[in-house]
Motif scaffolding. Structure first.
Motif, PDB file in Angstrom:
ATOM      1  N   LEU A 167       0.852  -1.200   0.000  1.00 44.26           N
ATOM      2  CA  LEU A 167       0.000   0.000   0.000  1.00 44.26           C
ATOM      3  C   LEU A 167       0.879   1.238   0.000  1.00 44.26           C
ATOM      4  N   LYS A 168       0.462   2.230  -0.744  1.00 44.64           N
ATOM      5  CA  LYS A 168       1.325   3.384  -0.987  1.00 44.64           C
ATOM      6  C   LYS A 168       0.634   4.692  -0.631  1.00 44.64           C
ATOM      7  N   ARG A 169       1.470   5.718  -0.521  1.00 49.65           N
ATOM      8  CA  ARG A 169       0.942   7.083  -0.425  1.00 49.65           C
ATOM      9  C   ARG A 169       0.939   7.628  -1.857  1.00 49.65           C
ATOM     10  N   VAL A 170      -0.267   7.872  -2.384  1.00 48.63           N
ATOM     11  CA  VAL A 170      -0.394   8.227  -3.806  1.00 48.63           C
ATOM     12  C   VAL A 170      -0.954   9.636  -3.960  1.00 48.63           C
ATOM     13  N   GLY A 171      -0.269  10.454  -4.728  1.00 44.31           N
ATOM     14  CA  GLY A 171      -0.741  11.804  -5.027  1.00 44.31           C
ATOM     15  C   GLY A 171      -1.355  11.844  -6.415  1.00 44.31           C
TER      16      GLY A 171
ATOM     17  N   ASP B 279       4.755   8.004  -2.672  1.00 41.62           N
ATOM     18  CA  ASP B 279       5.396   6.812  -3.247  1.00 41.62           C
ATOM     19  C   ASP B 279       5.032   6.659  -4.721  1.00 41.62           C
ATOM     20  N   ALA B 280       3.866   7.223  -5.070  1.00 40.52           N
ATOM     21  CA  ALA B 280       3.407   7.157  -6.468  1.00 40.52           C
ATOM     22  C   ALA B 280       2.625   8.416  -6.770  1.00 40.52           C
TER      23      ALA B 280
ATOM     24  N   VAL C 135      -0.847   1.230 -10.406  1.00 37.90           N
ATOM     25  CA  VAL C 135      -0.189   1.572  -9.135  1.00 37.90           C
ATOM     26  C   VAL C 135      -0.052   0.314  -8.275  1.00 37.90           C
ATOM     27  N   GLY C 136      -1.045  -0.574  -8.360  1.00 32.11           N
ATOM     28  CA  GLY C 136      -1.020  -1.800  -7.557  1.00 32.11           C
ATOM     29  C   GLY C 136      -0.153  -2.899  -8.168  1.00 32.11           C
ATOM     30  N   GLY C 137       0.441  -2.637  -9.332  1.00 32.67           N
ATOM     31  CA  GLY C 137       1.326  -3.628  -9.958  1.00 32.67           C
ATOM     32  C   GLY C 137       0.563  -4.768 -10.625  1.00 32.67           C
TER      33      GLY C 137
END
Ligand SMILES: Cc1cc2nc3c(=O)[nH]c(=O)nc-3n(C[C@H](O)[C@H](O)[C@H](O)COP(=O)(O)OP(=O)(O)OC[C@H]3O[C@@H](n4cnc5c(N)ncnc54)[C@H](O)[C@@H]3O)c2cc1C
Length: 422
Positions: A7-11, A250-251, A404-406
């Motif tokens: 899980l990422k911090r996504v802007g 992170d993304a 984003v989730g690959g």
């Protein structure tokens, strides 16, 4: 450091329909998501469009027939296309690509690429709309195309062929049947084509606001700032750079509509993004209205019944991002709308009329840019949806969440690669 659970911090840069759908789908995957918006959410191109969620919209703008019509349209002050001549040197390279994109083989390939993106629009939007409690704003009544002559229907033959080839089902109507279907329409229309699978929203801004409210209630954030670049650590994203400082991420996803070009350039991708400016004119408390969104195929505008009145939307003006609106373009829509719906009054008090201009983000081949950036595997593009951005936004959001989730995206996105213009 990225968490081990993936899980990422996504802007997400841009809170138009595309950005809000992308942010919503990312949030549903469990990521911590923030939007970065330079203006008011939902007040870009997503504000004033015709509100149509047309899964059938697979026909690119540069159709062979369209290109043949361009000289005539440019000479007609009431025509659907205008060009500020002072802008011609700037837009000339885009126009060359536009004309080259309009061969029969290429438009067939573009239509095939678009159908999986736009076809499932209502299916992909529904979960977001249900969660946001916005069902009242979404309608599935179909979309009607009307023609003043057999000849003008004939000119659209290739467009209907492309839709049929891509699985769009249609019903055709003659003049009498058309009258029964939409009694408000002028008797000048002699042929109609109804696409039942299509839907529309009766208030694009409210729809985006409800989706955004739900996103914020569910833990999403919004930062009011203008993004201008990215800080990379090697090829990995460290932060989004904005006029209010750096935002750690992170993304990142670029969903800045017609303003996305400099952000792509910052990542080493030169995309020929232009704006096809469009207008709307609305009449509050109209004397008459079509029941469902109705497109005048010759005038190339749509009449959509909205909560706030009757909206005529359309036309293309090539004049860039900076030129002030030419409100005569919106007034043309009123003249044409009165011809379409003779029950409208011959004049309306100004307080019942409102006008708007917006910037469609357009690539010359009518396909958006969706995919990974050249400079970083952590920054993705989702912009350039041209005439179909409302429709394509829900699936674009799902694709962004996959990237984003690959996960491999649900549809083939190779036709949407930024690098196709290299
Ligand atoms: C007249 C007209 C009728 C249309 N009718 C339809 C229709 O019926 N159906 C359909 O599917 N499509 C329609 N469209 C097209 C559709 O409106 C657009 O394709 C769509 O709204 C694009 O959405 P977006 O989110 O990419 O862009 P936008 O809605 O423009 O959102 C981009 C956002 O990014 C923000 N932004 C820009 N730069 C930055 C930055 N550097 N940092 C932070 N934020 C930034 C902007 O402020 C804006 O809020 C129509 C368009 C027009 C003009």
């Amino acid at each position: 450091m990225m968490p081990a659970n993936g899980l990422k911090r996504v802007g997400v840069i841009g809170a138009g329909m595309v950005g809000v759908c992308a942010a919503s789908w990312l949030q549903r995957d469990g990521h911590s998501v923030f939007l970065v918006e330079a203006g008011e959410p939902g007040h870009g191109a997503s504000f004033g469009n015709a509100g149509c969620f047309n899964g059938s919209s697979v026909t690119p703008v540069a159709m062979p027939g369209v290109i043949r019509n361009v000289p005539l349209w440019l000479l007609d002050p009431l025509g659907p296309l205008s060009l500020r001549w002072s802008y011609l040197p700037t837009i000339a390279p885009w126009l060359v690509r536009f004309v080259r994109a309009g061969t029969p083989d290429k438009v067939r390939a573009q239509a095939r690429a678009l159908r999986p993106l736009v076809g499932p629009t209502l299916e992909a939007l529904k979960p977001l709309v249900s969660a946001a409690g916005a069902e009242d704003l979404l309608h599935r009544l179909g979309h009607l195309y009307v023609y003043r002559s057999e000849e003008s229907l004939g000119k659209d033959r290739l467009a209907w062929e492309l839709r049929r080839e891509n699985g769009v089902e249609i019903d055709e109507f003659d003049a009498d049947e058309l009258r029964q279907l939409e009694p408000a329409l002028s008797r000048d229309y002699v042929r109609g084509v109804l696409v039942r699978e299509n839907g529309h929203t009766s208030n694009p801004l409210k729809l985006i606001e409800r989706l955004l409210e739900h996103f914020l209630r569910s833990g999403g954030e919004i930062t009011h700032a203008r993004a201008h670049g990215f800080r990379l650590d090697g090829r990995r994203l460290a932060a989004i750079q904005t006029d209010s400082g750096e935002l750690r991420a992170d993304a990142a996803v670029v969903c800045a509509g017609a303003y996305s070009k400099p952000l792509a350039v910052a990542l080493g991708d030169r995309v020929p993004l232009e704006t096809e400016r469009g207008y709307h004119l609305m009449i509050r408390d109209p004397e008459t209205t079509p029941r469902i969104p109705t497109a005048d195929a010759d005038g190339r505008f749509v009449a959509t019944p909205m909560d706030t009145g009757l909206r005529f939307a359309g036309t293309v003006e090539l004049a860039g991002l900076a030129a002030p609106p030419d409100w005569r373009r919106a007034r043309i829509l009123l003249e044409q709308g009165r011809k379409m719906l003779p029950g409208l009054a011959a004049s309306h008090p100004e307080e019942r009329i409102s006008v708007w201009m917006g910037h469609r983000p357009s690539l010359p081949d009518s396909l958006p840019v969706i995919g990974r950036s050249r400079a970083s595997p952590d920054v993705f593009y989702a912009f350039g949806h041209g005439h179909v951005g409302m429709t394509a936004a829900p699936m674009t959001g799902k694709i962004v969440a996959d990237l984003v989730g690959g996960r491999p995206p649900a549809i083939d996105i190779t036709p949407f690669a930024a690098g196709r213009f290299d």
